[in-house]
Design an enzyme around this catalytic site. Structure first.
Site, mmCIF file in Angstrom:
data_model
loop_
_atom_site.group_PDB
_atom_site.id
_atom_site.type_symbol
_atom_site.label_atom_id
_atom_site.label_comp_id
_atom_site.label_asym_id
_atom_site.label_seq_id
_atom_site.Cartn_x
_atom_site.Cartn_y
_atom_site.Cartn_z
ATOM 1 C CD GLU A 63 -1.678 -2.386 1.675
ATOM 2 O OE1 GLU A 63 -2.562 -3.271 1.723
ATOM 3 O OE2 GLU A 63 -0.489 -2.561 2.048
ATOM 4 C CG PHE A 125 -10.284 -9.987 10.929
ATOM 5 C CD1 PHE A 125 -9.063 -10.363 11.459
ATOM 6 C CD2 PHE A 125 -10.457 -10.045 9.545
ATOM 7 C CE1 PHE A 125 -8.025 -10.783 10.650
ATOM 8 C CE2 PHE A 125 -9.421 -10.471 8.720
ATOM 9 C CZ PHE A 125 -8.201 -10.846 9.267
ATOM 10 C CD GLN A 126 -7.703 -7.546 7.422
ATOM 11 O OE1 GLN A 126 -8.554 -7.337 6.559
ATOM 12 N NE2 GLN A 126 -6.501 -8.025 7.121
ATOM 13 C CE LYS A 175 -17.099 -7.576 2.500
ATOM 14 N NZ LYS A 175 -16.363 -8.810 2.900
ATOM 15 C CG MET A 484 21.591 13.758 5.407
ATOM 16 S SD MET A 484 22.773 14.931 4.665
ATOM 17 C CE MET A 484 21.952 15.309 3.119
#
Length: 572
Positions: A63, A125-126, A175, A484
């Site tokens: 993602e 869940f999630q 959903k 750096m």
């Protein structure tokens, strides 16, 4: 689902469909060309609807790759980049990119799945509180609670993302909302009474600026990314030439003014040129157009433009006066402000001596590096890339030394060719943003200049190069370290190289070949040039592992807490 049109009313298109179909229909109404995403359970209804649509979807391998690719697409095109991810970890994997887009003002619409409304707040869940997590790092965010409000929210999101100061807008879609059936009605226009960005400047303030220009002996223009977002680069050039005022750029403003122009002083800030920084330090009139006065630009504020009248032109009123006292504030779109200035201000500034003085500084204190003839200097590498691509490539980077060398030595003469992570400084940004840029402009040369460390954070996106047959060139500036970090440890931590060296690395050539891409190692100027020219002539992808001088530093540099006039590493 019944997707047949049932009524047409005035300026609205009305249909019956489920929420997932509404999302895709809205994207079509917004003329979205490409969608970057990664599927999961909470967005499966949307992906199922996508299966029946002709909308182009780019399946990234993470993602974070999706949102950085959307950022590259948005930076190059000026259009809204669109991202789709699932709930929970899918959404949280976007956080770095959202924060990056917010601070760098990139227009994005992020669509995240969410658990059903019936279980929100139960640690399902999630499930993650994406609204709460992203509130500080989005321009606005929504959680859709009913299918009827979905089209209107999407319309508002695109309007907010692209108007005013651009930025990311997130829409969290449960959903069950995606599955619910409702009436799709999409307004052609949107009006938000509480959100009305001011586009045109106050003419009285423009006239005050005109008076200040007439009285100035040492004026300078500081041009930032706001000029690019407003597509005001032509007006900036006309203003500088008409009024005979020198110009410097912020890091993200590079390309808004031709690097080869006699009035250009180079980039200003922590690793800016001596002439640019001294111009900001010594000027008596500073005209900031579309730039934040951030700490990497200003250095110690007690020494920043301390004798100058400051005019700040910005579409975001919150930026004006935030860090630097502003005497002539102008809230407006940069292009419209420049047009008004050109109409009001026609007399060149009386600053010939100032221009000669800055010209002498440019000549006496240029960017420099020592050519020892034994190893390839990273600065020379960027010069070669510039020469081979004729300064016309889209260049993307991660963050660090290679980013600063690219900003210093790749002389951008055109706008929208420079894609980098400025305010947040995100490692792993360079490769996926280059993919988004290449998708945006398939016929352009795109070069991802990345560090050997940052590249490994998102290297899985090499899959997209092969899958989409992108002629992308990836140049790894390989100095076997977090460059750096090591430089700072050497300068300020008595050479205590705590966890900054990378003596063990993968075989990048074999890695490229595993992804079906040509890989090569280069240790000399000749090898770099040969590989680059071959890739350009054959229009094929290339991953080039370039071994550069490992202990080279980025100079000039302004140490933390120091002023612009206290640069180290300046050498005649």
């Amino acid at each position: 689902m019944n997707t047949e049109m049932v009524v047409e009313e005035e300026k609205q298109t009305v249909k019956m469909m489920n929420g997932a179909e509404m999302v895709l229909q809205a994207l079509e109404e917004e003329k979205v060309e490409v969608l970057f995403g990664y599927p999961g359970g909470a967005v499966l209804p949307i992906y199922d609807a996508l299966y029946k649509k002709n909308l182009r979807h780019i399946l990234t391998r993470h993602e974070q790759g999706a949102i950085h690719a959307a950022q590259g697409y948005a930076r190059v095109t000026g259009k809204v980049g669109v991202v789709l991810a699932t709930s929970g970890p899918g959404a949280t994997n976007l956080i770095t990119g959202i924060a990056d887009a917010m601070i760098d003002s990139l227009p994005l619409v992020i669509l995240t799945g969410q658990v059903a409304t019936t279980v929100i707040g139960t640690d399902a869940f999630q499930e993650a509180d994406v609204l709460g997590i992203t509130m500080p790092i989005t321009k606005h965010n929504y959680q859709v609670r009913s299918v009827e409000e979905l089209p209107g929210i999407i319309k508002e999101a695109f309007h907010i993302a692209r108007s005013g100061r651009p930025g990311p807008v997130l829409i969290d879609i449960p959903k069950d909302v995606s599955n619910a059936i409702g009436t799709f009605s999409y307004d052609k226009e949107v009006h938000l009474p509480g959100y009305q960005p001011k586009m045109t400047p106050n003419i009285l303030q423009v006239r005050r600026l005109n008076e200040a220009i007439a009285n100035a002996k040492k004026p300078v223009i500081l041009a930032g990314a706001g000029v690019l977002f407003a597509k005001g680069h032509n007006e900036l050039l006309q203003m500088a030439e008409t009024l005979n005022i020198p110009v410097t750029n912020t890091l993200l403003g590079l390309g808004s003014f031709p690097a080869d122009h006699p009035l250009f002083l180079g980039m200003a800030g922590m690793h800016g040129t001596y002439a640019a920084n001294m111009a900001l330090y010594e000027c008596d009139l500073l005209i900031n157009i579309g730039a934040r006065f951030d700490d990497r630009l200003t250095g110690n504020l007690n020494h920043f433009a301390k004798n100058a009248v400051v005019s700040h032109i910005d579409i975001d009123p919150a930026e004006i006066g935030k860090n630097v006292k502003t005497h002539i504030p102008i809230v407006a779109d940069a292009k419209k402000a420049l047009e008004a200035i050109l109409e009001e201000c026609q007399t060149p500034a009386k600053c010939e001596g100032w221009i000669e003085e800055l010209g002498a500084k440019k000549e006496s204190y240029p960017l420099w590096y020592e050519k020892d003839g034994e190893t390839l200097k990273p600065q020379r590498l960027l010069e070669i890339i510039h020469e081979v691509t004729k300064g016309e490539a889209i260049v993307t980077t991660d963050v660090g030394q290679h980013q600063m060398w690219a900003a210093q030595y790749y002389k951008f003469k055109n706008p929208h060719r420079w894609v980098t992570s400025g305010g947040l400084g995100t490692m792993g940004f360079g490769l996926p943003s280059a993919i988004g840029a290449q998708i945006a402009e398939p016929d352009s040369t795109v070069v991802a200049v990345v560090g050997d460390a940052g590249f490994q954070m998102t290297l899985q996106e090499l899959s997209m190069i092969q899958e989409l047959s992108l002629p992308l060139i990836v140049v790894i500036v390989n100095n076997l370290a977090l460059g750096m970090v090591r430089q700072w440890q050497e300068e300020f931590y008595e050479k205590r190289y705590s966890e900054s060296l990378l003596p063990v690395q993968p075989d990048f050539v074999k890695l490229a070949e595993a992804y079906g891409i040509k890989g090569a190692v280069a240790v000399s100027e000749e090898e770099v040039e040969t590989h680059l020219r071959t890739a350009l002539e054959t229009k094929t992808a290339l991953l080039l592992d370039v071994r550069v001088t490992p202990d080279e530093k980025v100079y000039p540099m302004i140490a933390p807490g120091k002023g612009l006039h206290e640069m180290i590493g300046v050498k005649p």
